[in-house]
Design a protein around this motif. Sequence first.
Motif, PDB file in Angstrom:
ATOM      1  N   CYS A   1     117.319  82.074  93.225  1.00 28.29           N
ATOM      2  CA  CYS A   1     117.943  82.920  92.215  1.00 28.29           C
ATOM      3  C   CYS A   1     116.878  83.396  91.237  1.00 28.29           C
ATOM      4  N   ALA A   2     117.289  84.290  90.364  1.00 26.02           N
ATOM      5  CA  ALA A   2     116.396  84.756  89.296  1.00 26.02           C
ATOM      6  C   ALA A   2     117.056  84.471  87.955  1.00 26.02           C
ATOM      7  N   VAL A   3     116.250  84.108  86.974  1.00 26.28           N
ATOM      8  CA  VAL A   3     116.730  83.845  85.622  1.00 26.28           C
ATOM      9  C   VAL A   3     115.909  84.671  84.648  1.00 26.28           C
ATOM     10  N   VAL A   4     116.607  85.362  83.754  1.00 23.80           N
ATOM     11  CA  VAL A   4     115.946  86.132  82.697  1.00 23.80           C
ATOM     12  C   VAL A   4     116.429  85.605  81.350  1.00 23.80           C
ATOM     13  N   LEU A   5     115.499  85.245  80.500  1.00 25.13           N
ATOM     14  CA  LEU A   5     115.802  84.782  79.153  1.00 25.13           C
ATOM     15  C   LEU A   5     115.569  85.926  78.183  1.00 25.13           C
ATOM     16  N   THR A   6     116.634  86.386  77.510  1.00 27.00           N
ATOM     17  CA  THR A   6     116.489  87.478  76.553  1.00 27.00           C
ATOM     18  C   THR A   6     116.875  86.995  75.154  1.00 27.00           C
ATOM     19  N   TYR A   7     116.227  87.598  74.167  1.00 25.75           N
ATOM     20  CA  TYR A   7     116.406  87.198  72.769  1.00 25.75           C
ATOM     21  C   TYR A   7     116.553  88.462  71.926  1.00 25.75           C
ATOM     22  N   ASP A   8     117.663  88.565  71.206  1.00 22.43           N
ATOM     23  CA  ASP A   8     117.985  89.808  70.506  1.00 22.43           C
ATOM     24  C   ASP A   8     117.695  89.762  68.999  1.00 22.43           C
ATOM     25  N   ASP A   9     117.353  90.918  68.470  1.00 24.77           N
ATOM     26  CA  ASP A   9     117.350  91.229  67.035  1.00 24.77           C
ATOM     27  C   ASP A   9     116.048  90.940  66.300  1.00 24.77           C
ATOM     28  N   ALA A  10     115.004  90.478  66.968  1.00 31.44           N
ATOM     29  CA  ALA A  10     113.718  90.221  66.291  1.00 31.44           C
ATOM     30  C   ALA A  10     113.903  89.253  65.126  1.00 31.44           C
ATOM     31  N   LEU A  11     114.216  88.024  65.448  1.00 30.84           N
ATOM     32  CA  LEU A  11     114.449  86.983  64.436  1.00 30.84           C
ATOM     33  C   LEU A  11     113.209  86.107  64.262  1.00 30.84           C
ATOM     34  N   ASP A  12     113.061  85.565  63.063  1.00 30.99           N
ATOM     35  CA  ASP A  12     111.944  84.653  62.798  1.00 30.99           C
ATOM     36  C   ASP A  12     111.934  83.474  63.763  1.00 30.99           C
ATOM     37  N   VAL A  13     113.126  82.972  64.100  1.00 26.66           N
ATOM     38  CA  VAL A  13     113.190  81.790  64.965  1.00 26.66           C
ATOM     39  C   VAL A  13     112.655  82.072  66.363  1.00 26.66           C
ATOM     40  N   HIS A  14     112.642  83.337  66.759  1.00 26.91           N
ATOM     41  CA  HIS A  14     112.078  83.653  68.076  1.00 26.91           C
ATOM     42  C   HIS A  14     110.578  83.381  68.093  1.00 26.91           C
ATOM     43  N   LEU A  15     109.920  83.711  67.006  1.00 29.97           N
ATOM     44  CA  LEU A  15     108.491  83.426  66.902  1.00 29.97           C
ATOM     45  C   LEU A  15     108.237  81.955  66.593  1.00 29.97           C
TER      46      LEU A  15
ATOM     47  N   PHE B   1     112.166  90.040  74.754  1.00 34.06           N
ATOM     48  CA  PHE B   1     112.563  90.077  73.347  1.00 34.06           C
ATOM     49  C   PHE B   1     113.043  91.481  73.001  1.00 34.06           C
ATOM     50  N   TYR B   2     114.358  91.603  72.779  1.00 34.44           N
ATOM     51  CA  TYR B   2     114.938  92.883  72.406  1.00 34.44           C
ATOM     52  C   TYR B   2     114.794  93.058  70.900  1.00 34.44           C
ATOM     53  N   LEU B   3     113.851  93.909  70.546  1.00 38.69           N
ATOM     54  CA  LEU B   3     113.413  94.015  69.163  1.00 38.69           C
ATOM     55  C   LEU B   3     114.073  95.177  68.437  1.00 38.69           C
ATOM     56  N   THR B   4     114.630  94.881  67.279  1.00 43.25           N
ATOM     57  CA  THR B   4     115.085  95.907  66.349  1.00 43.25           C
ATOM     58  C   THR B   4     113.895  96.231  65.462  1.00 43.25           C
ATOM     59  N   ALA B   5     113.331  97.418  65.649  1.00 44.70           N
ATOM     60  CA  ALA B   5     112.027  97.727  65.047  1.00 44.70           C
ATOM     61  C   ALA B   5     112.064  97.758  63.522  1.00 44.70           C
ATOM     62  N   GLY B   6     113.244  97.965  62.936  1.00 44.52           N
ATOM     63  CA  GLY B   6     113.334  97.974  61.486  1.00 44.52           C
ATOM     64  C   GLY B   6     113.582  96.610  60.875  1.00 44.52           C
ATOM     65  N   ALA B   7     113.695  95.571  61.703  1.00 50.64           N
ATOM     66  CA  ALA B   7     113.988  94.228  61.199  1.00 50.64           C
ATOM     67  C   ALA B   7     112.796  93.642  60.443  1.00 50.64           C
ATOM     68  N   ARG B   8     113.077  92.910  59.379  1.00 48.95           N
ATOM     69  CA  ARG B   8     112.015  92.339  58.564  1.00 48.95           C
ATOM     70  C   ARG B   8     111.109  91.420  59.375  1.00 48.95           C
ATOM     71  N   ALA B   9     111.698  90.601  60.251  1.00 42.77           N
ATOM     72  CA  ALA B   9     110.894  89.660  61.037  1.00 42.77           C
ATOM     73  C   ALA B   9     110.018  90.364  62.062  1.00 42.77           C
ATOM     74  N   PHE B  10     110.255  91.654  62.271  1.00 44.43           N
ATOM     75  CA  PHE B  10     109.362  92.437  63.109  1.00 44.43           C
ATOM     76  C   PHE B  10     108.295  93.129  62.257  1.00 44.43           C
ATOM     77  N   THR B  11     108.716  93.860  61.256  1.00 47.75           N
ATOM     78  CA  THR B  11     107.774  94.655  60.469  1.00 47.75           C
ATOM     79  C   THR B  11     106.774  93.796  59.699  1.00 47.75           C
ATOM     80  N   GLN B  12     107.187  92.585  59.311  1.00 50.41           N
ATOM     81  CA  GLN B  12     106.305  91.728  58.519  1.00 50.41           C
ATOM     82  C   GLN B  12     105.497  90.739  59.365  1.00 50.41           C
ATOM     83  N   ARG B  13     105.713  90.756  60.679  1.00 52.71           N
ATOM     84  CA  ARG B  13     104.988  89.809  61.543  1.00 52.71           C
ATOM     85  C   ARG B  13     104.410  90.507  62.771  1.00 52.71           C
TER      86      ARG B  13
END
Length: 263
Positions: free
Chosen positions: A29-43, A59-71
């Motif tokens: 089988c195949a397994v894909v792990l996805t993580y939404d919203d660009a959260l600090d906990v992902h990093l 990692f499905y990133l919301t480009a305007g999210a603080r945890a993305f723009t500041q990191r």
Amino acid sequence: MIFRKTLLFLFCCLSLSVAEAQHWNQKKCAVVLTYDDALDVHLDNVIPVLDSLHLKGTFYLTAGARAFTQRLPEWKKVAANQHELANHTLFHPCDGSLPGRNFVSEYDLSKYSMRRLIDELRMTNTVLEAIDGKKERTFAYPCGDAKLNGVSYLDQMKGEFVAARGVHNELVPFAPRDLYTIGCYSGNGQTGQELIDLVKKAMQSNSLIVFLFHGVGGGHGLNVSNEAHRQLAQFLKQHEKEIWTTTFLEAAQHLKTAGAVKK
């Protein structure tokens, strides 16, 4: 005669099982792990676990999210380590006209124009390319909303995305009907064993299973514990001879290359 027919039947079943196992990079089988919203906990929580086990996530990133723009430097390292940076829009618009959407405020998809939404999607692709230098991208619908005022907005942009993930529960067969409506299983309070049991179902049915995580060890109302997430990741590593743990982009490319997509 009966004996020969029985042997032939068993041989056909075995051949089918082996053929099905070949679908997923020579694995069951195949397994894909996805993580939404660009959260600090992902990093902070997810990446250290995946990297320690040499597993890759999407990692499905919301480009305007603080945890993305500041990191940004940290996300660049994530990309350099071959994790997938994928498009989850610029501001995560959801349809506020639907029931139970009181949490939707200024980024209300029902009040967007098609032009605005497409512009924001393309801008997010541009931002991500500036981080990882890649052209090919996958997409995940915020809140699972795939339509703007009744119209499928991704239909106008399919040439700019390889595939897209929704939020409905689904074990994905090797011949999915549409790469732009791939389902998943959302992590929200499950134990590690419950997550592992879902993988076992995918192994038994020779399917692709996509996990959707938001909070991991906190950081979001939809959350799984660090321990549950770690147990799942360790199971995938321990069974890597049977399980192909890959990114959403690689899984979609594999299906396209194999000619498995029905439309």
